[in-house]
Motif scaffolding. Structure first.
Motif, mmCIF file in Angstrom:
data_model
loop_
_atom_site.group_PDB
_atom_site.id
_atom_site.type_symbol
_atom_site.label_atom_id
_atom_site.label_comp_id
_atom_site.label_asym_id
_atom_site.label_seq_id
_atom_site.Cartn_x
_atom_site.Cartn_y
_atom_site.Cartn_z
ATOM 1 N N PHE A 187 -3.429 -40.892 7.693
ATOM 2 C CA PHE A 187 -3.342 -42.318 8.009
ATOM 3 C C PHE A 187 -4.235 -43.191 7.128
ATOM 4 C CE2 PHE A 187 -2.572 -39.759 11.834
ATOM 5 C CZ PHE A 187 -1.229 -40.064 12.037
ATOM 6 N N SER A 188 -4.552 -42.694 5.947
ATOM 7 C CA SER A 188 -5.421 -43.440 5.036
ATOM 8 C C SER A 188 -4.724 -44.653 4.432
ATOM 9 C CB SER A 188 -5.927 -42.522 3.929
ATOM 10 O OG SER A 188 -4.833 -41.939 3.218
ATOM 11 N N ALA A 189 -3.390 -44.712 4.505
ATOM 12 C CA ALA A 189 -2.659 -45.845 3.928
ATOM 13 C C ALA A 189 -2.842 -47.115 4.758
ATOM 14 C CB ALA A 189 -1.177 -45.518 3.802
ATOM 15 N N GLY A 190 -3.266 -46.975 5.994
ATOM 16 C CA GLY A 190 -3.537 -48.145 6.814
ATOM 17 C C GLY A 190 -2.348 -48.693 7.573
ATOM 18 N N THR A 191 -1.175 -48.080 7.416
ATOM 19 C CA THR A 191 0.029 -48.526 8.122
ATOM 20 C C THR A 191 0.730 -47.310 8.725
ATOM 21 O OG1 THR A 191 1.356 -48.331 6.104
ATOM 22 C CG2 THR A 191 0.353 -50.482 6.563
ATOM 23 N N LEU A 192 1.673 -47.570 9.627
ATOM 24 C CA LEU A 192 2.458 -46.463 10.176
ATOM 25 C C LEU A 192 3.186 -45.756 9.053
ATOM 26 C CD1 LEU A 192 4.087 -47.913 13.432
ATOM 27 C CD2 LEU A 192 2.113 -46.392 13.242
ATOM 28 N N PRO A 193 3.154 -44.430 9.022
ATOM 29 C CA PRO A 193 3.813 -43.690 7.942
ATOM 30 C C PRO A 193 5.318 -43.921 7.934
ATOM 31 C CG PRO A 193 2.298 -42.290 9.168
ATOM 32 C CD PRO A 193 2.450 -43.546 9.956
ATOM 33 N N ALA A 194 5.901 -43.828 6.758
ATOM 34 C CA ALA A 194 7.353 -43.933 6.630
ATOM 35 C C ALA A 194 8.013 -42.827 7.441
ATOM 36 C CB ALA A 194 7.754 -43.827 5.162
ATOM 37 N N GLY A 195 9.069 -43.190 8.172
ATOM 38 C CA GLY A 195 9.802 -42.213 8.966
ATOM 39 C C GLY A 195 9.245 -42.000 10.362
ATOM 40 N N TRP A 196 8.076 -42.577 10.664
ATOM 41 C CA TRP A 196 7.526 -42.479 12.013
ATOM 42 C C TRP A 196 8.068 -43.639 12.837
ATOM 43 C CZ3 TRP A 196 2.580 -39.642 13.354
ATOM 44 C CH2 TRP A 196 2.347 -38.594 12.462
ATOM 45 N N ARG A 197 8.591 -43.353 14.014
ATOM 46 C CA ARG A 197 9.295 -44.345 14.823
ATOM 47 C C ARG A 197 8.571 -44.563 16.145
ATOM 48 N NH1 ARG A 197 15.690 -43.793 16.632
ATOM 49 N NH2 ARG A 197 15.783 -45.658 17.964
ATOM 50 N N ALA A 198 7.965 -45.736 16.310
ATOM 51 C CA ALA A 198 7.304 -46.088 17.562
ATOM 52 C C ALA A 198 8.376 -46.446 18.592
ATOM 53 C CB ALA A 198 6.354 -47.255 17.346
ATOM 54 N N VAL A 199 8.712 -45.486 19.442
ATOM 55 C CA VAL A 199 9.829 -45.647 20.373
ATOM 56 C C VAL A 199 9.473 -46.637 21.471
ATOM 57 C CG1 VAL A 199 11.312 -44.449 22.017
ATOM 58 C CG2 VAL A 199 10.663 -43.334 19.871
ATOM 59 N N ASP A 200 8.270 -46.511 22.024
ATOM 60 C CA ASP A 200 7.838 -47.420 23.075
ATOM 61 C C ASP A 200 6.316 -47.459 23.088
ATOM 62 O OD1 ASP A 200 7.422 -44.859 24.199
ATOM 63 O OD2 ASP A 200 9.268 -45.007 25.353
ATOM 64 N N GLY A 201 5.749 -48.503 23.687
ATOM 65 C CA GLY A 201 4.307 -48.651 23.733
ATOM 66 C C GLY A 201 3.756 -49.242 22.451
ATOM 67 N N GLU A 202 2.453 -49.370 22.398
ATOM 68 C CA GLU A 202 1.760 -49.936 21.236
ATOM 69 C C GLU A 202 1.217 -48.822 20.343
ATOM 70 O OE1 GLU A 202 -2.328 -52.414 20.175
ATOM 71 O OE2 GLU A 202 -1.564 -52.410 22.237
ATOM 72 N N TRP A 203 1.646 -48.809 19.088
ATOM 73 C CA TRP A 203 1.177 -47.833 18.102
ATOM 74 C C TRP A 203 0.733 -48.590 16.853
ATOM 75 C CZ3 TRP A 203 0.756 -42.721 19.319
ATOM 76 C CH2 TRP A 203 1.423 -42.292 20.480
ATOM 77 N N SER A 216 0.087 -47.927 31.554
ATOM 78 C CA SER A 216 0.551 -47.540 32.888
ATOM 79 C C SER A 216 0.713 -46.036 32.974
ATOM 80 C CB SER A 216 1.886 -48.219 33.201
ATOM 81 O OG SER A 216 2.476 -47.667 34.366
ATOM 82 N N SER A 217 0.396 -45.489 34.134
ATOM 83 C CA SER A 217 0.578 -44.047 34.336
ATOM 84 C C SER A 217 2.046 -43.660 34.398
ATOM 85 C CB SER A 217 -0.118 -43.612 35.620
ATOM 86 O OG SER A 217 0.440 -44.283 36.742
ATOM 87 N N SER A 218 2.931 -44.637 34.511
ATOM 88 C CA SER A 218 4.367 -44.355 34.537
ATOM 89 C C SER A 218 5.017 -44.519 33.164
ATOM 90 C CB SER A 218 5.072 -45.270 35.542
ATOM 91 O OG SER A 218 4.906 -46.630 35.171
ATOM 92 N N ALA A 219 4.218 -44.890 32.157
ATOM 93 C CA ALA A 219 4.753 -45.118 30.810
ATOM 94 C C ALA A 219 4.386 -43.958 29.900
ATOM 95 C CB ALA A 219 4.216 -46.428 30.243
ATOM 96 N N LEU A 237 4.225 -37.705 19.125
ATOM 97 C CA LEU A 237 2.950 -37.843 19.819
ATOM 98 C C LEU A 237 3.191 -38.753 21.014
ATOM 99 C CD1 LEU A 237 0.682 -38.368 16.692
ATOM 100 C CD2 LEU A 237 0.830 -36.296 18.087
ATOM 101 N N LEU A 238 2.540 -38.458 22.137
ATOM 102 C CA LEU A 238 2.752 -39.224 23.366
ATOM 103 C C LEU A 238 1.419 -39.595 23.991
ATOM 104 C CD1 LEU A 238 5.100 -36.765 23.270
ATOM 105 C CD2 LEU A 238 5.923 -38.048 25.233
ATOM 106 N N VAL A 239 1.423 -40.711 24.715
ATOM 107 C CA VAL A 239 0.247 -41.195 25.431
ATOM 108 C C VAL A 239 0.689 -41.700 26.802
ATOM 109 C CG1 VAL A 239 -1.630 -42.868 25.442
ATOM 110 C CG2 VAL A 239 -0.923 -41.839 23.290
ATOM 111 N N ASN A 240 -0.121 -41.388 27.837
ATOM 112 C CA ASN A 240 0.189 -41.825 29.200
ATOM 113 C C ASN A 240 -1.082 -42.328 29.871
ATOM 114 O OD1 ASN A 240 0.039 -40.898 32.246
ATOM 115 N ND2 ASN A 240 2.200 -41.326 31.843
ATOM 116 N N GLY A 241 -1.099 -43.629 30.226
ATOM 117 C CA GLY A 241 -2.223 -44.186 30.960
ATOM 118 C C GLY A 241 -3.537 -44.124 30.217
ATOM 119 N N ALA A 242 -3.500 -44.250 28.901
ATOM 120 C CA ALA A 242 -4.716 -44.102 28.103
ATOM 121 C C ALA A 242 -4.512 -44.732 26.733
ATOM 122 C CB ALA A 242 -5.077 -42.629 27.954
#
Length: 490
Positions: free
Chosen positions: A61-77, A90-93, A218-223
């Motif tokens: 992640f040294s480029a400072g942006t989301l890598p090409a081909g990585w898709r933020a499906v939901d939530g903040e990345w 949210s614990s439901s997200a 990669l996934l995140v829940n309530g954190a």
């Protein structure tokens, strides 16, 4: 982001799946039913060409942006200060970012840090088989902020009904909490995987249900969690070769045959609860061609009947008491058919090391394979035999099944016959193997695993561990599972 290929060429063949689970608990004298496995489908682009040892994904992640081909499906990345940061409020997200190709055999690792968590139960995960759009079903390897809880680590599926199917749970020796970097790694071989926490293997599964095209996530829940040094490496396809320092595969000889009547479903259940990775059994046909689970050529020793198994019909065999000879509490146990045993393993969990016992015709082997396929268990059955013909028939009829050659003494050239038969494993008597342990390294270099039979003492296990053997066929699976646990603790 760096995507590299250490070798050129076409994609390697699909790997050999198998299985592993751990840690002994109570014995059981009855068999109960479980839930039927769910089918898995997904849709992502076709897999990229890769070969063993290829680094498929390497991202700091040294480029400072989301890598090409990585898709933020939901939530903040976002990428900040050289780390990928995902936030779920949210614990439901179950917020996801997807990437990478579909792989059968791979190691997925990352440095993970909880920056904040709503509770110790909140989690992050490595997605092992998930469509690019994040739709269900998918499989993950989960780590909670409170990793010392009994379910601090998990293998779990999000089903098509959008519900959880948690197949395996475990704990870590210390908590991730917040502000602490943890190096996590998951090694996947088809349906099996192992969970590695800061270099220590803590959990295994043989229950992954793989799609044809699902990628990584990669996934995140309530954190809020940050990630660094994400790396995905293609692995060689033989999952049965043990990595140094990892435990043996536990192969329960005829089930837990020191604790229950051999080759019965109750023996299988006790072995499963005792930590066995595979149930080892013997299959032979009845007079009317139904494959049954029995070791001897006759029913005399292990039932209240008499006669050769091949002279008795399936109806006659099912009427026999296969438990009273062992102990009164097992009265009424029956000789299972191969179909019954496979159905039990499919619904309750576990894998089968299936010995084709004695001479079989091609048609008889074909019937065995038909049953395996009808029970949808081709990814959880390993076929072995002393009979070269039986292995050759199996290879011709079902090239997807891994093969092992049983030997009472070592061949003059184990490598030659392994290549001739297309073996996944060479399975000799353990004492014969200990008399000539150098063959293990030779076989490993050729991509062939080594499974030793039938070894029941800690002294033998220690010798075979030092020699590099991969699996032990034993009458004492719970004891070997406990010995393995001690090995993992150093």
């Amino acid at each position: 982001m760096t995507v590299s290929s250490a070798r050129s060429g076409s994609a390697r063949a699909a790997g050999t799946p198998g299985l592993r689970g751990r840690i002994a608990v109570a014995l059981a004298a009855s068999v109960v039913s479980g839930a039927t496995a769910l089918a898995v489908t997904a849709s992502v682009p076709a897999p990229a060409a890769a070969e063993p040892d290829d680094v498929v994904v390497s991202e700091d992640f040294s480029a400072g942006t989301l890598p090409a081909g990585w898709r933020a499906v939901d939530g903040e990345w976002r990428v900040q200060n050289g780390r990928l940061i995902g936030t779920s409020t949210s614990s439901s997200a179950n917020n996801k970012i997807t990437f990478g190709p579909h792989l059968t055999d791979f190691r997925f690792e990352a440095t993970v840090r909880f920056e904040s968590a709503q509770a110790a139960t909140r989690w992050t995960a490595l997605g092992l088989d998930i469509g690019a759009d994040g739709s269900v079903p998918w499989w993950i390897a989960t780590m909670r902020s409170g990793t010392t809880a009994s379910n601090g680590l998990e293998f779990a599926q999000r089903t098509t009904a959008n519900a959880w199917n948690v197949t395996n749970t475990g704990s870590a020796p210390y908590a991730a909490n917040t502000g602490r970097d943890i190096r996590v790694a998951i090694e996947v071989h088809g349906a099996q995987a192992r969970w590695i926490f800061d270099g220590q293997e803590l959990l295994r599964t043989s229950s992954l249900q793989r799609s044809a095209t699902g990628g990584l996530a990669l996934l995140v829940n309530g954190a809020t969690v940050s990630f660094d040094d994400v790396r995905v490496t293609e692995l060689a396809g033989n999952a049965y070769i043990r990595t140094p320092g990892s435990p043996f595969l536990v192969m329960a000889h005829r089930g837990a045959s020191s604790a229950a009547p051999e080759n019965t479903l109750v023996s299988e259940e006790i072995a499963r609860r005792g930590g066995a990775d595979f149930i080892e059994n013997d299959v032979q046909p009845s007079k009317d061609g139904v494959p049954f689970i029995l070791h001897d050529a006759t029913v005399d020793r292990t039932t209240n009947g008499t006669g050769a198994i091949r002279s008795l019909t399936s109806t006659q065999l099912k009427a026999l008491d296969a438990g009273s000879w062992f102990a009164p509490q097992y009265a009424g146990a029956r000789i299972p058919t191969l179909a019954e045993q496979l159905a039990d393993l499919r619904t309750r969990g576990g894998n089968l090391l299936l010995e084709i016992k004695g001479k079989h015709t091609r048609d008889e082997v074909a019937k065995i394979i038909q049953v395996i396929r009808e029970q949808q268990m081709t990814d959880r059955v390993f076929v072995q035999s002393f009979e070269v013909d039986a292995l050759q028939f199996t290879r011709e009829l079902a090239p997807e099944l891994p093969l092992g050659l049983l030997r009472s003494t070592l061949d003059a050239d184990p490598l030659a016959i392994s290549r001739q038969l297309g073996l996944t494993a060479y399975n000799p008597d353990g004492n014969a193997l200990l008399a000539r342990p150098s063959v293990i390294a030779d076989l490993h270099r050729a991509g062939v695993a080594v499974m030793a039979w039938t070894m029941d003492s800690a002294g033998q296990w220690q010798q075979l561990e030092r020699a590099g053997a991969d699996a032990i066929i034993t009458n004492r699976p719970a004891e070997l599972a406990g010995w393995n646990a001690a090995l993992l603790q150093g």
